[in-house]
Design an enzyme around this catalytic site. Structure first.
Site, PDB file in Angstrom:
ATOM      1  N   SER A 179      -1.770  16.169  26.592  1.00 47.02           N
ATOM      2  CA  SER A 179      -1.475  17.470  25.568  1.00 47.02           C
ATOM      3  C   SER A 179      -0.170  18.017  25.919  1.00 47.02           C
ATOM      4  CB  SER A 179      -2.426  18.349  25.387  1.00 47.02           C
ATOM      5  OG  SER A 179      -3.081  19.030  26.147  1.00 47.02           O
TER       6      SER A 179
ATOM      7  N   GLY B  30      -6.256  18.703  27.404  1.00 50.35           N
ATOM      8  CA  GLY B  30      -7.665  18.980  28.213  1.00 50.35           C
ATOM      9  C   GLY B  30      -8.625  17.247  28.704  1.00 50.35           C
TER      10      GLY B  30
ATOM     11  N   TYR C 279      -4.201  16.564  42.895  1.00 52.66           N
ATOM     12  CA  TYR C 279      -3.262  15.574  43.489  1.00 52.66           C
ATOM     13  C   TYR C 279      -2.148  16.119  43.804  1.00 52.66           C
ATOM     14  CZ  TYR C 279      -0.022  14.460  39.371  1.00 52.66           C
ATOM     15  OH  TYR C 279       1.543  13.580  38.854  1.00 52.66           O
TER      16      TYR C 279
ATOM     17  N   ASP D   2       3.812  10.619  31.737  1.00 55.82           N
ATOM     18  CA  ASP D   2       3.733  11.308  30.694  1.00 55.82           C
ATOM     19  C   ASP D   2       4.966  12.112  29.337  1.00 55.82           C
ATOM     20  OD1 ASP D   2       1.293  11.117  31.965  1.00 55.82           O
ATOM     21  OD2 ASP D   2       1.396  13.056  32.038  1.00 55.82           O
TER      22      ASP D   2
HETATM   23  C1  GLA Z   1      -0.655  13.153  35.620  1.00 55.25           C
HETATM   24  C2  GLA Z   1       0.955  13.220  36.214  1.00 55.25           C
HETATM   25  C3  GLA Z   1       1.108  12.004  35.905  1.00 55.25           C
HETATM   26  C4  GLA Z   1       0.734  10.402  36.732  1.00 55.25           C
HETATM   27  C5  GLA Z   1      -0.958  10.465  36.016  1.00 55.25           C
HETATM   28  C6  GLA Z   1      -1.214   9.611  37.165  1.00 55.25           C
HETATM   29  O1  GLA Z   1      -1.212  12.456  33.922  1.00 55.25           O
HETATM   30  O2  GLA Z   1       0.812  14.229  34.812  1.00 55.25           O
HETATM   31  O3  GLA Z   1       2.442  11.942  35.724  1.00 55.25           O
HETATM   32  O4  GLA Z   1       0.830  11.095  37.768  1.00 55.25           O
HETATM   33  O5  GLA Z   1      -1.543  11.868  36.301  1.00 55.25           O
HETATM   34  O6  GLA Z   1      -1.173   8.155  37.247  1.00 55.25           O
END
Ligand code: GLA
Length: 383
Positions: free
Chosen positions: A131, A126, A225, A176
């Site tokens: 992770s 977190g 988000y 990620d």
């Molecule tokens: C999170 C999401 C990614 C990306 C970032 C912001 O980490 O998992 O896919 O959108 O936010 O850049």
């Protein structure tokens, strides 16, 4: 941060299952130098896999079951039939990442058979080091080893992303999962999230990365988000492009009225951030580190004012870094808490990390700051 390693994961497996593990995997976390909130609009991102990660030790089971356990505090172990993999709630919800990966591999024709997997992690959970993507990638590598296959990083990343969407319920982009599955030691990865092409970008030895975990996560993070994604989709539709990667800053400026103020600012962030990411990669390649740092500062300002995903603690941390002479400092990841990333002279990385912690404490912020290095992708580990 803990001293976890593949060996500690194997030891925990033995204690848990009363026998030795037969498969081992290591998967890194990631940082992102620049290119924030653009991956789900086909943009450019510049993450790097790092030297902290998740380790998985596993063995095949004769029964069609998935058994999962982790050393993460407060996380329940899980046992679930392979033909009934479904989302778990509460203290078992961590398991949605690994079980989602097993399920997505199954659906893609890669049924692993029964597995017991134990996870240990040197990554704080977190904290914004992904992770979740590391759990996914470690699981994917175990499943592939169990099957004797090895998927290309891109296919593995897409399956892991699917697992996060469908089982963890997070509508994330691809950054990620790509970073942890394609990382290279000493390199950041310039990833084009439209073509999915990647260009490894060497990090000069004279610079280092300092990560700061603010320790805060604001409750609105998850819903916001999704709202940002929706605003970007609205902007793309009104601009008549498939995604904001296809738009220019001029197009966005010209459509200010039609977009409305909020959607306009969201689009202005995405389009300018994509431009900054390309410029940042070029600046790094040319050794223009001051220019790269300036672009990070501009990225933070845009995330703060136009995309509105920063928060007081992150702004304070960037200000603290600036006061210590670090221009290359910005919030990193989804926002509303989480972390910042700093680009600093390599020789001063440890002392600057300590100075950030001290200055933050003086402002009432208990943060954890440490240098991270760019590491290799998720992979099997020899027993
Ligand atoms: C999170 C999401 C990614 C990306 C970032 C912001 O980490 O998992 O896919 O959108 O936010 O850049």
């Amino acid at each position: 941060m803990t001293a976890a390693s593949p060996a500690t994961a194997a030891a925990e497996f033995r204690q848990w299952q009363g026998r030795a593990s037969e498969l081992l995997a290591a998967a890194p976390g990631r940082i992102n130098l620049i290119g924030e909130h653009v991956d789900y609009q086909g943009g450019l991102v510049l993450p790097a896999a790092i030297n902290l990660g998740v380790f998985a030790a596993a063995a095949r089971l004769d029964e069609p079951l998935l058994r999962l356990q982790t050393s993460f505090p407060g996380a329940d172990s899980v046992e679930i039939p392979l033909d009934g993999l479904h989302r778990r709630e509460g203290a078992a919800s961590w398991a949605n990442y690994p079980l989602g990966v097993v399920a997505c591999y199954q659906k893609a024709g890669h049924a692993s058979g029964g597995l017991a997997i134990s996870f240990d992690a040197s990554l704080p959970a977190g904290a914004g080091l992904s992770s979740s993507a590391a759990f996914e990638a470690a699981t994917a590598v175990i499943v592939e080893q169990a099957l004797g296959i090895s998927l290309p990083p891109r296919d593995r990343a897409l399956l892991c992303q699917q697992a996060e969407h469908d089982y963890a319920g997070v509508p994330c982009g691809i950054m990620d999962q790509f970073a942890v599955n394609a990382g290279q030691a000493g390199h950041a990865l310039l990833r084009d999230c439209r073509s999915l092409e990647v260009s490894p970008t060497p990090l000069p030895e004279t610079v280092a990365m300092v990560f700061v975990d603010s320790g805060v996560k604001h409750a609105l993070a998850d819903g916001e988000y999704g709202k940002r994604r929706t605003d970007c989709e609205t902007a793309a539709r009104l601009l008549d492009v498939a995604c904001l990667r296809e738009a220019t800053q001029e197009m966005v400026e010209n459509a200010r009225e039609a977009l409305g103020e909020r959607v306009f600012r969201r689009a202005r962030h995405v389009v300018s951030e994509i431009d900054r990411t390309g410029q940042f990669a070029a600046a790094m390649a040319a050794g223009k580190l001051d220019e790269a740092a300036r672009l990070m500062a501009a990225s933070h300002a845009s995330l703060r004012h136009d995309f509105e995903v920063s928060c007081d603690e992150l702004d304070a941390l960037v200000e603290i870094a600036n006061n210590l002479g670090i221009t290359g400092s910005r919030m990193m990841g989804g926002g509303f808490g989480g972390s910042t990333i700093q680009l600093v002279p390599a020789a001063e990385a440890a002392s600057l990390a300590a100075a950030i912690e001290t200055a933050a404490a003086a402002r009432g912020l208990q943060v954890s700051a440490f240098p991270v290095t760019a590491a290799a992708a998720a992979a099997p580990v020899a027993l």
